[in-house]
Every structure is written in structure tokens, then in C-alpha cells.
Write a protein that holds these residues in place. Structure first.
Motif, short mmCIF file in Angstrom:
data_model
loop_
_atom_site.label_atom_id
_atom_site.label_comp_id
_atom_site.label_asym_id
_atom_site.label_seq_id
_atom_site.Cartn_x
_atom_site.Cartn_y
_atom_site.Cartn_z
N ILE A 144 9.47 -5.03 -7.31
CA ILE A 144 9.86 -4.42 -8.58
C ILE A 144 8.74 -3.54 -9.12
CG2 ILE A 144 10.40 -4.92 -10.99
CD1 ILE A 144 11.83 -7.44 -10.00
N ILE A 145 7.52 -4.05 -9.09
CA ILE A 145 6.38 -3.31 -9.61
C ILE A 145 6.19 -1.99 -8.86
CG2 ILE A 145 3.86 -3.32 -9.85
CD1 ILE A 145 4.12 -6.39 -10.28
N VAL A 146 6.37 -2.01 -7.56
CA VAL A 146 6.10 -0.84 -6.73
C VAL A 146 7.27 0.13 -6.68
CG1 VAL A 146 5.58 -0.05 -4.38
CG2 VAL A 146 4.43 -2.08 -5.30
N ASN A 147 8.49 -0.40 -6.62
CA ASN A 147 9.64 0.43 -6.26
C ASN A 147 10.62 0.76 -7.38
OD1 ASN A 147 8.88 0.46 -3.48
ND2 ASN A 147 9.74 -1.58 -3.23
N TYR A 148 10.42 0.25 -8.58
CA TYR A 148 11.41 0.43 -9.64
C TYR A 148 10.92 1.42 -10.69
CZ TYR A 148 14.38 -3.27 -7.82
OH TYR A 148 15.22 -4.01 -7.03
N PRO A 149 11.46 2.63 -10.70
CA PRO A 149 10.99 3.65 -11.65
C PRO A 149 11.26 3.29 -13.11
CG PRO A 149 12.98 4.40 -10.53
CD PRO A 149 12.53 3.16 -9.82
N THR A 186 13.81 -8.20 -4.55
CA THR A 186 13.33 -9.25 -3.64
C THR A 186 12.12 -10.00 -4.17
OG1 THR A 186 11.98 -7.60 -2.47
CG2 THR A 186 14.20 -8.03 -1.62
N GLY A 187 11.54 -9.53 -5.25
CA GLY A 187 10.39 -10.21 -5.82
C GLY A 187 9.60 -9.31 -6.73
N PRO A 188 8.63 -9.89 -7.45
CA PRO A 188 7.83 -9.12 -8.41
C PRO A 188 7.11 -7.92 -7.81
CG PRO A 188 7.51 -11.48 -8.72
CD PRO A 188 8.29 -11.32 -7.46
N THR A 221 13.66 -9.62 -16.45
CA THR A 221 14.86 -8.83 -16.72
C THR A 221 15.37 -8.16 -15.45
OG1 THR A 221 14.16 -8.40 -18.99
CG2 THR A 221 15.81 -6.93 -18.07
N TYR A 222 14.48 -7.52 -14.71
CA TYR A 222 14.89 -6.83 -13.50
C TYR A 222 15.33 -7.80 -12.41
CZ TYR A 222 13.86 -2.08 -14.92
OH TYR A 222 13.91 -0.86 -15.55
N MET A 223 14.67 -8.94 -12.31
CA MET A 223 15.08 -9.95 -11.34
C MET A 223 16.47 -10.47 -11.68
SD MET A 223 12.98 -10.48 -8.83
CE MET A 223 13.52 -12.10 -8.28
N TYR A 224 16.76 -10.61 -12.95
CA TYR A 224 18.06 -11.12 -13.37
C TYR A 224 19.17 -10.13 -13.07
CZ TYR A 224 21.87 -12.89 -16.23
OH TYR A 224 23.09 -13.34 -16.65
N HIS A 225 18.95 -8.86 -13.40
CA HIS A 225 20.01 -7.87 -13.32
C HIS A 225 20.27 -7.34 -11.92
CE1 HIS A 225 21.32 -7.21 -17.41
NE2 HIS A 225 20.07 -7.22 -17.83
N ASP A 226 19.24 -7.23 -11.11
CA ASP A 226 19.39 -6.53 -9.84
C ASP A 226 19.37 -7.50 -8.66
OD1 ASP A 226 19.46 -4.79 -7.74
OD2 ASP A 226 17.78 -3.56 -8.40
N PRO A 227 20.52 -7.72 -8.02
CA PRO A 227 20.56 -8.64 -6.87
C PRO A 227 19.76 -8.11 -5.68
CG PRO A 227 22.65 -7.48 -7.12
CD PRO A 227 21.84 -7.16 -8.34
#
Length: 217
Positions: free
Chosen positions: A66-71, A61-63, A52-58
Motif C-alpha cells: 500500500i505504501i509503495v503502490n497506492y497513489p 496484500t499488505g502495508p 482503511t485501504y486494507m479494508y476497502h481493497d481486496p
């Protein structure tokens, strides 16, 4: 999530226009749901959120990023733990977990809130989701969004947000109202009434400006 399941009928009791609009969206959620239907086990929901996050947010940069930086991801998984405990009659520990998550993410989700699949919270700072809020699948919301109440009433007092709705930055959706499927709420709008499916609302108080992509006079 009884209110979510009644999405085909709820709006007919509140507005005449909405009954002519059906679910026509064939957006990304069809692809994502097909990809995740076959996934089983404890990590199924985790992979679903990553997709979902990979799809929505251009900017993703990768999993790992997302795991580390996306609250938003952190807040959603903290909520899953607190909601699990809340549904088993616990009150202090779930609320403590939600407040701890708020401290680290800036996103406050009450343990009682019901959240569907593939919720995307972009940026996230200042998002507040109340106890009796219900959120369907594939909902998108941005920072400073509030799904709140309007007073000290008890029982159902927070919004129900149906599948595919988009709530822009700073919007306030208040009371036991309903956002129809694939509806859009403009930035900083204050929504106090039900929103029809596929409608766009803007302003304070929010007014419908489009339904099904067509302007409303």
C-alpha cells in the motif's frame, strides 16, 4: 469544517424527503474509528489510512504494498503538508506541492480543500478536488471523480461531501452543493443539486433513484 458539522440540519432547507432519514449506518467506519481513537503521535493518521485501504481493497496484500503502490495514500499525505502550509497563509509553496503530487499521482487536490479522516481514493487517476471542497469522514471515491465549481464565482463554490458517501468512477459533482451522509453517486453521473442522505443518484443530470435502499418513483 463548519459545513460538515451541520450535517443534521443542512438538508432540511433543501428537500422535504431527507428529514425523515437518520444516520443508521453501522458500517466499517465504527470499527476503524475505535481502532484509531487510542493512537497518538505523528503516525496515527498513517496507520489509520493503512487500515482503511486494507479494508476497502481486496487486492491489497499488505502495508508495504500500500505504501509503495497506492497513489491515493501519497496524494492524501501530500495534501496534509500543503494544507498545513496553506492554513498558515502561504500560497506558492502549498500549490507547488499539490502540483508536484499531481505529477506523480495523477490526483489533484487543492491545498485549501478540507478533508476528513479515512478518505479512500481507489486508483485515483484524474481525481480533482477544488479549493473550497469539504469532505467528511469515511468517504470513498474512484478515478476520474471531480469535485469542481461551475464558473468564476468566488467564495464557497465546490461541493460538501458528508460522512460515508461513495462517488463512483467518472462522476462530476459541481458547485456549492451537498452530498448527504451515506449517499451514493453512480459512475459518470453529473450532480448539480443537493443529494439527500442515504440516497443513490445516477444519470446526466443526476436524479435520485433510491433513498434508504428503497426505490424512488
Amino acid at each position: 469544517m463548519n459545513a460538515i458539522k451541520k450535517s443534521d440540519n443542512y438538508i432540511q432547507n433543501n428537500t422535504e424527503k431527507a428529514s425523515v432519514y437518520e444516520i443508521t449506518s453501522d458500517r466499517y467506519r465504527t470499527d476503524l474509528s475505535m481502532k484509531t481513537e487510542k493512537r497518538n503521535g505523528i503516525f496515527a493518521g498513517f496507520k489509520e489510512l493503512l487500515d482503511t485501504y486494507m479494508y476497502h481493497d481486496p487486492a491489497a496484500t499488505g502495508p508495504v504494498s500500500i505504501i509503495v503502490n497506492y497513489p491515493g495514500i501519497h496524494a492524501i499525505f501530500s495534501h496534509r503538508i500543503s494544507h498545513f502550509l496553506y492554513n498558515r497563509g502561504m500560497r506558492f509553496l502549498p500549490r507547488f506541492i499539490s502540483q508536484l503530487s499531481r505529477f506523480f499521482t495523477g490526483i489533484e487536490i487543492h491545498p485549501g480543500a478540507q478533508i476528513g479522516k479515512r478518505l479512500f481514493i481507489d486508483h485515483g487517476m484524474g481525481v480533482v478536488i477544488g479549493e473550497t471542497a469539504e469532505i467528511g469522514n469515511d468517504v470513498v471515491m474512484f478515478h476520474q471523480v471531480t469535485l469542481g465549481g461551475t464558473g468564476k464565482e468566488k467564495g464557497k463554490r465546490h461541493p460538501t461531501v458528508h460522512d460515508g458517501a461513495v462517488i463512483a468512477a467518472g462522476a462530476k459533482v459541481l458547485g456549492a452543493i451537498t452530498l448527504g451522509h451515506d449517499s451514493k453517486v453512480g459512475a459518470n453521473a453529473v450532480v448539480l443539486k443537493n443529494v439527500p442522505p442515504e440516497a443513490t443518484v445516477v444519470g446526466i443530470p443526476a436524479k435520485v433513484v433510491r433513498i434508504g435502499g428503497k426505490k424512488v418513483d
